[in-house]
Write a protein that holds these residues in place. Sequence first.
Motif: not given
Length: 153
Positions: A13-14, A22-24, A63-66, A71-75
């Motif tokens: 988790v990073t 990421d927005l899609a 402050i915005l973080k993905t 390795g996958q966009v989780a939120g």
Amino acid sequence: MDKKNPSLRSDQVTLRAVSADDLAVFYVHQLDAEAAQMAEFPSRDWDAFMAHWKKIMADEANILKTIVYDGQVAGNIVSWEHEGEQEVGYWIGREYWGRGIASAALKQFLEWVSIRPLYAFVVKHNIASRRVLEKCGFVIYKEDGDGFALRYE
């Protein structure tokens, strides 16, 4: 390792800067009817969603973080000023629920962001999110109709 899910390693988790790509993924996450009901936050259509993200991405105070899991966009996890209080919120795709990802991401976020106190709001029926917040050190300071206001010092 996460006690609930011993297979979750902290390096899985990073947090990273939000990218346009990421927005899609965030859009699909917020369309999930169960997730929207759980958060008591209505889903937006594409145009409204993009207008919202364009606005929050343009404000340098936010402050915005993905949240990236294995390795996958989780939120995403975000913090913003609202009525004199610095708030924090997160949204995790339902396919990632129950893995300790939200807790790991919030712990990292709290180490990275030095603004205190931080505030969060959770609706009463969202027990899992309340648990995440409390596990990370947030405490309820006010019950407010449909939910709880929490603070992190």
